[in-house]
Motif scaffolding. Structure first.
Motif, PDB file in Angstrom:
ATOM      1  N   LEU A   1       0.820  -1.217   0.000  1.00 45.86           N
ATOM      2  CA  LEU A   1       0.000   0.000   0.000  1.00 45.86           C
ATOM      3  C   LEU A   1       0.854   1.268   0.000  1.00 45.86           C
ATOM      4  O   LEU A   1       0.592   2.195  -0.775  1.00 45.86           O
ATOM      5  N   ILE A   2       1.856   1.304   0.846  1.00 44.61           N
ATOM      6  CA  ILE A   2       2.705   2.495   0.905  1.00 44.61           C
ATOM      7  C   ILE A   2       3.526   2.614  -0.385  1.00 44.61           C
ATOM      8  O   ILE A   2       3.674   3.711  -0.937  1.00 44.61           O
ATOM      9  N   SER A   3       4.010   1.488  -0.895  1.00 40.22           N
ATOM     10  CA  SER A   3       4.817   1.506  -2.128  1.00 40.22           C
ATOM     11  C   SER A   3       4.009   1.991  -3.317  1.00 40.22           C
ATOM     12  O   SER A   3       4.498   2.781  -4.134  1.00 40.22           O
ATOM     13  N   GLN A   4       2.755   1.537  -3.429  1.00 40.11           N
ATOM     14  CA  GLN A   4       1.948   1.961  -4.577  1.00 40.11           C
ATOM     15  C   GLN A   4       1.644   3.449  -4.493  1.00 40.11           C
ATOM     16  O   GLN A   4       1.610   4.134  -5.495  1.00 40.11           O
ATOM     17  N   ALA A   5       1.423   3.950  -3.270  1.00 43.12           N
ATOM     18  CA  ALA A   5       1.178   5.392  -3.122  1.00 43.12           C
ATOM     19  C   ALA A   5       2.433   6.175  -3.496  1.00 43.12           C
ATOM     20  O   ALA A   5       2.348   7.202  -4.192  1.00 43.12           O
ATOM     21  N   LEU A   6       3.570   5.689  -3.060  1.00 46.24           N
ATOM     22  CA  LEU A   6       4.840   6.331  -3.394  1.00 46.24           C
ATOM     23  C   LEU A   6       5.057   6.320  -4.912  1.00 46.24           C
ATOM     24  O   LEU A   6       5.409   7.337  -5.512  1.00 46.24           O
ATOM     25  N   TYR A   7       4.805   5.179  -5.533  1.00 45.06           N
ATOM     26  CA  TYR A   7       4.964   5.032  -6.982  1.00 45.06           C
ATOM     27  C   TYR A   7       4.026   5.971  -7.748  1.00 45.06           C
ATOM     28  O   TYR A   7       4.405   6.550  -8.760  1.00 45.06           O
ATOM     29  N   ARG A   8       2.807   6.134  -7.252  1.00 44.28           N
ATOM     30  CA  ARG A   8       1.815   6.992  -7.913  1.00 44.28           C
ATOM     31  C   ARG A   8       2.031   8.465  -7.614  1.00 44.28           C
ATOM     32  O   ARG A   8       1.298   9.308  -8.115  1.00 44.28           O
TER      33      ARG A   8
ATOM     34  N   ILE B   1       1.792   9.952  -4.647  1.00 47.70           N
ATOM     35  CA  ILE B   1       0.930  10.438  -3.582  1.00 47.70           C
ATOM     36  C   ILE B   1       1.778  10.595  -2.325  1.00 47.70           C
ATOM     37  O   ILE B   1       2.253   9.616  -1.764  1.00 47.70           O
ATOM     38  N   ASP B   2       1.999  11.822  -1.904  1.00 48.73           N
ATOM     39  CA  ASP B   2       2.722  12.078  -0.660  1.00 48.73           C
ATOM     40  C   ASP B   2       1.716  12.044   0.473  1.00 48.73           C
ATOM     41  O   ASP B   2       0.797  12.864   0.518  1.00 48.73           O
ATOM     42  N   LEU B   3       1.860  11.092   1.354  1.00 50.42           N
ATOM     43  CA  LEU B   3       0.904  10.986   2.440  1.00 50.42           C
ATOM     44  C   LEU B   3       1.558  10.520   3.718  1.00 50.42           C
ATOM     45  O   LEU B   3       2.621   9.922   3.709  1.00 50.42           O
ATOM     46  N   HIS B   4       0.899  10.830   4.795  1.00 46.39           N
ATOM     47  CA  HIS B   4       1.271  10.294   6.098  1.00 46.39           C
ATOM     48  C   HIS B   4       0.674   8.904   6.142  1.00 46.39           C
ATOM     49  O   HIS B   4      -0.522   8.731   5.916  1.00 46.39           O
ATOM     50  N   CYS B   5       1.483   7.895   6.428  1.00 46.23           N
ATOM     51  CA  CYS B   5       1.009   6.517   6.292  1.00 46.23           C
ATOM     52  C   CYS B   5      -0.072   6.134   7.286  1.00 46.23           C
ATOM     53  O   CYS B   5      -0.830   5.210   7.045  1.00 46.23           O
ATOM     54  N   GLY B   6      -0.159   6.815   8.423  1.00 54.09           N
ATOM     55  CA  GLY B   6      -1.155   6.450   9.424  1.00 54.09           C
ATOM     56  C   GLY B   6      -0.744   5.239  10.233  1.00 54.09           C
ATOM     57  O   GLY B   6      -1.569   4.624  10.901  1.00 54.09           O
ATOM     58  N   CYS B   7       0.535   4.906  10.191  1.00 55.05           N
ATOM     59  CA  CYS B   7       1.018   3.699  10.863  1.00 55.05           C
ATOM     60  C   CYS B   7       0.852   3.775  12.381  1.00 55.05           C
ATOM     61  O   CYS B   7       0.426   2.810  13.001  1.00 55.05           O
TER      62      CYS B   7
ATOM     63  N   LEU C   1       7.249  13.927   3.681  1.00 56.68           N
ATOM     64  CA  LEU C   1       6.359  12.774   3.693  1.00 56.68           C
ATOM     65  C   LEU C   1       6.917  11.621   2.867  1.00 56.68           C
ATOM     66  O   LEU C   1       6.789  10.461   3.247  1.00 56.68           O
ATOM     67  N   ARG C   2       7.546  11.916   1.739  1.00 51.26           N
ATOM     68  CA  ARG C   2       8.126  10.852   0.911  1.00 51.26           C
ATOM     69  C   ARG C   2       9.225  10.123   1.673  1.00 51.26           C
ATOM     70  O   ARG C   2       9.321   8.901   1.623  1.00 51.26           O
ATOM     71  N   GLY C   3      10.045  10.871   2.389  1.00 46.99           N
ATOM     72  CA  GLY C   3      11.101  10.262   3.201  1.00 46.99           C
ATOM     73  C   GLY C   3      10.523   9.367   4.280  1.00 46.99           C
ATOM     74  O   GLY C   3      11.035   8.280   4.548  1.00 46.99           O
TER      75      GLY C   3
ATOM     76  N   MET D   1       7.613   7.869   4.123  1.00 45.85           N
ATOM     77  CA  MET D   1       7.051   6.693   3.456  1.00 45.85           C
ATOM     78  C   MET D   1       8.136   5.665   3.168  1.00 45.85           C
ATOM     79  O   MET D   1       7.947   4.466   3.402  1.00 45.85           O
ATOM     80  N   ILE D   2       9.274   6.124   2.674  1.00 46.17           N
ATOM     81  CA  ILE D   2      10.383   5.209   2.371  1.00 46.17           C
ATOM     82  C   ILE D   2      10.887   4.557   3.664  1.00 46.17           C
ATOM     83  O   ILE D   2      11.159   3.357   3.697  1.00 46.17           O
ATOM     84  N   ARG D   3      10.988   5.340   4.734  1.00 46.73           N
ATOM     85  CA  ARG D   3      11.434   4.790   6.019  1.00 46.73           C
ATOM     86  C   ARG D   3      10.435   3.746   6.523  1.00 46.73           C
ATOM     87  O   ARG D   3      10.830   2.688   7.010  1.00 46.73           O
ATOM     88  N   ARG D   4       9.157   4.028   6.391  1.00 48.56           N
ATOM     89  CA  ARG D   4       8.133   3.069   6.839  1.00 48.56           C
ATOM     90  C   ARG D   4       8.189   1.773   6.028  1.00 48.56           C
ATOM     91  O   ARG D   4       8.002   0.688   6.575  1.00 48.56           O
ATOM     92  N   ILE D   5       8.441   1.881   4.739  1.00 47.25           N
ATOM     93  CA  ILE D   5       8.581   0.676   3.911  1.00 47.25           C
ATOM     94  C   ILE D   5       9.750  -0.156   4.432  1.00 47.25           C
ATOM     95  O   ILE D   5       9.638  -1.371   4.590  1.00 47.25           O
ATOM     96  N   GLY D   6      10.875   0.500   4.707  1.00 51.68           N
ATOM     97  CA  GLY D   6      12.040  -0.206   5.242  1.00 51.68           C
ATOM     98  C   GLY D   6      11.747  -0.860   6.581  1.00 51.68           C
ATOM     99  O   GLY D   6      12.117  -2.020   6.821  1.00 51.68           O
ATOM    100  N   GLU D   7      11.066  -0.124   7.469  1.00 48.08           N
ATOM    101  CA  GLU D   7      10.704  -0.687   8.776  1.00 48.08           C
ATOM    102  C   GLU D   7       9.777  -1.893   8.607  1.00 48.08           C
ATOM    103  O   GLU D   7       9.952  -2.917   9.279  1.00 48.08           O
TER     104      GLU D   7
END
Length: 161
Positions: free
Chosen positions: A101-108, A110-116, A128-130, A132-138
């Motif tokens: 979900l986060i990857s597809q938003a990043l790819y599209r 969409i800069d968003l707060h993931c809500g994690c 926000l992009r940074g 998102m990338i950090r959350r994907i890694g986590e």
């Protein structure tokens, strides 16, 4: 021969019962912590889900009501070891879904707060992009840990049979 020895040592470390317990506790607490704000603020969490622009608002609202409780139960069960096989498989699946979900938003774009962990974002926060990338890694690291717990619980069940 050297690679085989390294492989065996890596397996011994990764599938060590203390390491697996450590993974269960860390992942369990992350799921519990992630659920708290979402349970307290389901409307804000629903708005966060809307930002992903994937599902209709009605479905997002339903997810916002159910998902935090699922996360809480997964966290408690991982820590306590209850229904470990199913819980670890479910946690691995959820983490994979979060990554997608986060990857597809990043790819599209969409800069968003993931809500994690929080349903709202500080308006002064601009990277926000940074995040998102950090959350994907986590989520990848947590997913690997969860996958190891799943493999271990499946292996133990196969040994019992």
């Amino acid at each position: 021969m050297g690679i085989s020895r390294v492989s065996n040592k890596l397996k011994a470390v990764l599938f060590n019962s203390k390491f697996i317990l450590f993974c269960r506790i860390i992942i369990g607490f992350v799921f519990i912590y992630a659920s708290i704000d979402k349970i307290a603020n389901p409307l804000e969490f629903s708005d966060t889900i809307d930002n992903y622009q994937i599902l209709p608002v009605a479905i997002n609202s339903l997810i916002a009501l159910i998902l935090p409780w699922v996360e809480l139960i997964i966290g408690v069960f991982l820590i306590s070891g209850i229904y470990l096989k199913g819980t670890s498989i479910l946690s691995t699946g959820l983490l994979l879904m979060f990554i997608i979900l986060i990857s597809q938003a990043l790819y599209r774009g969409i800069d968003l707060h993931c809500g994690c962990f929080k349903s709202f974002v500080d308006p002064n926060f601009t990277d926000l992009r940074g995040e998102m990338i950090r959350r994907i890694g986590e989520d990848i690291l947590l997913g690997i840990g969860s996958f190891l717990v799943s493999l271990t619980s499946l292996k133990k069940e196969n040994i019992k049979e």
